[in-house]
Write a protein that holds these residues in place. Structure first.
Motif, short mmCIF file in Angstrom:
data_model
loop_
_atom_site.label_atom_id
_atom_site.label_comp_id
_atom_site.label_asym_id
_atom_site.label_seq_id
_atom_site.Cartn_x
_atom_site.Cartn_y
_atom_site.Cartn_z
N PHE A 161 0.84 -1.20 0.00
CA PHE A 161 0.00 0.00 0.00
C PHE A 161 0.87 1.25 0.00
CE2 PHE A 161 -3.13 -2.95 1.94
CZ PHE A 161 -4.19 -2.74 1.06
N ALA A 162 0.43 2.27 -0.72
CA ALA A 162 1.20 3.51 -0.79
C ALA A 162 1.08 4.34 0.46
CB ALA A 162 0.75 4.33 -2.00
N LEU A 163 -0.09 4.29 1.14
CA LEU A 163 -0.36 5.16 2.28
C LEU A 163 -1.14 4.42 3.35
CD1 LEU A 163 -1.53 8.36 0.37
CD2 LEU A 163 0.55 8.20 1.74
N ALA A 164 -1.00 4.88 4.58
CA ALA A 164 -1.81 4.42 5.70
C ALA A 164 -2.13 5.64 6.55
CB ALA A 164 -1.08 3.36 6.51
N GLU A 165 -3.17 5.51 7.38
CA GLU A 165 -3.60 6.62 8.22
C GLU A 165 -4.12 6.09 9.54
OE1 GLU A 165 -6.45 10.22 7.09
OE2 GLU A 165 -7.64 8.49 7.72
N ASP A 166 -3.83 6.81 10.62
CA ASP A 166 -4.53 6.58 11.87
C ASP A 166 -5.14 7.91 12.32
OD1 ASP A 166 -2.51 8.02 13.18
OD2 ASP A 166 -1.53 6.23 13.98
N HIS A 167 -5.58 7.97 13.56
CA HIS A 167 -6.31 9.17 13.99
C HIS A 167 -5.42 10.41 14.04
CE1 HIS A 167 -10.03 10.79 15.67
NE2 HIS A 167 -9.28 11.60 16.37
N PHE A 168 -4.10 10.22 14.14
CA PHE A 168 -3.22 11.37 14.35
C PHE A 168 -2.17 11.58 13.26
CE2 PHE A 168 -4.77 10.34 18.60
CZ PHE A 168 -5.21 11.59 19.02
N ALA A 176 6.75 4.75 9.25
CA ALA A 176 5.78 5.28 10.21
C ALA A 176 6.38 6.36 11.10
CB ALA A 176 5.23 4.14 11.07
N ASP A 177 7.71 6.35 11.26
CA ASP A 177 8.35 7.34 12.11
C ASP A 177 8.58 8.67 11.38
OD1 ASP A 177 10.18 6.11 10.39
OD2 ASP A 177 11.88 6.41 11.75
N ALA A 181 1.74 13.68 7.33
CA ALA A 181 0.83 14.67 7.89
C ALA A 181 0.57 14.31 9.34
CB ALA A 181 -0.47 14.73 7.11
N ARG A 182 0.39 15.33 10.18
CA ARG A 182 0.11 15.11 11.60
C ARG A 182 -1.12 15.91 12.00
NH1 ARG A 182 4.56 13.23 14.65
NH2 ARG A 182 6.58 13.24 13.56
N GLY A 183 -1.71 15.49 13.10
CA GLY A 183 -2.85 16.21 13.65
C GLY A 183 -4.09 15.34 13.70
N ARG A 212 -4.56 27.11 11.02
CA ARG A 212 -3.20 27.30 10.53
C ARG A 212 -2.48 25.98 10.27
NH1 ARG A 212 -1.29 32.35 10.74
NH2 ARG A 212 0.87 31.64 10.86
N GLN A 213 -3.16 24.87 10.51
CA GLN A 213 -2.53 23.57 10.30
C GLN A 213 -2.34 23.32 8.81
OE1 GLN A 213 -3.59 20.52 13.09
NE2 GLN A 213 -3.79 19.00 11.46
N ARG A 214 -1.19 22.77 8.44
CA ARG A 214 -0.86 22.58 7.02
C ARG A 214 -1.79 21.59 6.34
NH1 ARG A 214 2.14 19.26 3.77
NH2 ARG A 214 2.78 17.94 5.51
N VAL A 215 -2.05 20.47 7.01
CA VAL A 215 -2.96 19.46 6.46
C VAL A 215 -4.08 19.21 7.47
CG1 VAL A 215 -3.23 17.09 5.63
CG2 VAL A 215 -1.11 18.35 5.16
#
Length: 255
Positions: A161-168, A176-177, A181-183, A212-215
């Motif tokens: 997979f190219a990407l993964a996401e969790d809540h933050f 993963a380190d 994007a964060r937040g 003001r968050q970038r993403v």
């Protein structure tokens, strides 16, 4: 919106919006969410998180009409993520995982307690099914309820997979380190009065605090359309962020 108009620089503030739990059993709810999103963002400027067999009762493989709709959305530009297999969590948890299973989801953290081998099987089967339906690579994998156990984190690196996401955060599997994007994701809850109230409060706070968050990431669910208060909050939140952030694609984070 033509792709020629979507050249986004690294400095551009992005808005990433997704519809979770896309499955044949929620077709009318997904249609309503698409209507809400497109009214604020334009056509196909969001992602869909597709569940291959929601709770074992809504097999995508046996729903040719809904398959055709997914293919149409994908061809229009909607990013398609694999979102678990069943979405239901049947594992027995203890310790920290038990706390997450009890308090962060209502029995839907499917990938929280599975072995690496079982996770890998479900990920690969889901990826193959979705890609066969839409005729293009899956955008990535997002675990139900954004919950990943050790087996899921290990399997992500093997599955391609190219990407993964969790809540933050959003990340590339294997990195993963180094998040792309964060937040926190802005999302809503419909299953209880208390959870609905807290999600409305957080969305209102986020509309001010996260400008003001970038993403900025926003996630909506089929259950959201069952409560008028949630629909109003979603619309206000989309309006607030689309004014200063460009509705974009997750894949743009890789550029």
């Amino acid at each position: 919106m033509p792709s020629s108009e979507l050249r986004i620089s690294a400095e551009t503030r992005r808005l990433l919006v997704s519809i979770h739990d896309v499955a044949p059993c929620f077709e009318s709810e997904v249609d309503r969410l698409v209507e809400i999103l497109e009214a604020r963002l334009g056509a196909a400027r969001f992602a869909m998180l597709v569940v291959p067999d929601h709770w074992g009762r809504a097999s995508l493989a046996q729903a040719p009409r809904f398959q055709a709709r997914l293919r149409g959305w994908a061809e229009a530009g909607v990013e398609m993520f694999v979102h678990g297999w069943y979405h239901r969590d049947d594992a027995v948890h203890g310790g920290g995982a038990g706390f997450k299973a009890r308090h962060m989801t209502a029995g839907e953290g499917e990938f929280l307690g599975l072995s690496q081998a079982e996770v890998l099987r479900r990920m690969r089967d889901g990826k193959a099914l979705l890609e066969d339906i839409v005729g293009m690579p899956a955008a990535g994998f997002i675990a139900p309820a954004w919950l990943y156990g050790p087996g899921a984190m290990a399997a992500l690196e093997e599955c391609g997979f190219a990407l993964a996401e969790d809540h933050f955060r959003v990340w590339q599997p294997g990195n993963a380190d180094r998040p792309l994007a964060r937040g926190p994701v802005i999302t809503w809850a419909s299953r209880s009065t208390m959870r609905t109230a807290s999600s409305l409060f957080f969305a209102a706070l986020a509309r001010r605090a996260m400008q003001r968050q970038r993403v900025v990431r926003i996630a909506v669910h089929p259950g959201d359309v069952t409560k008028a208060s949630l629909v109003r909050s979603i619309d206000r939140t989309l309006a607030a962020f689309s004014a200063g952030h460009v509705p974009g694609r997750y894949a743009e984070l890789l550029a």
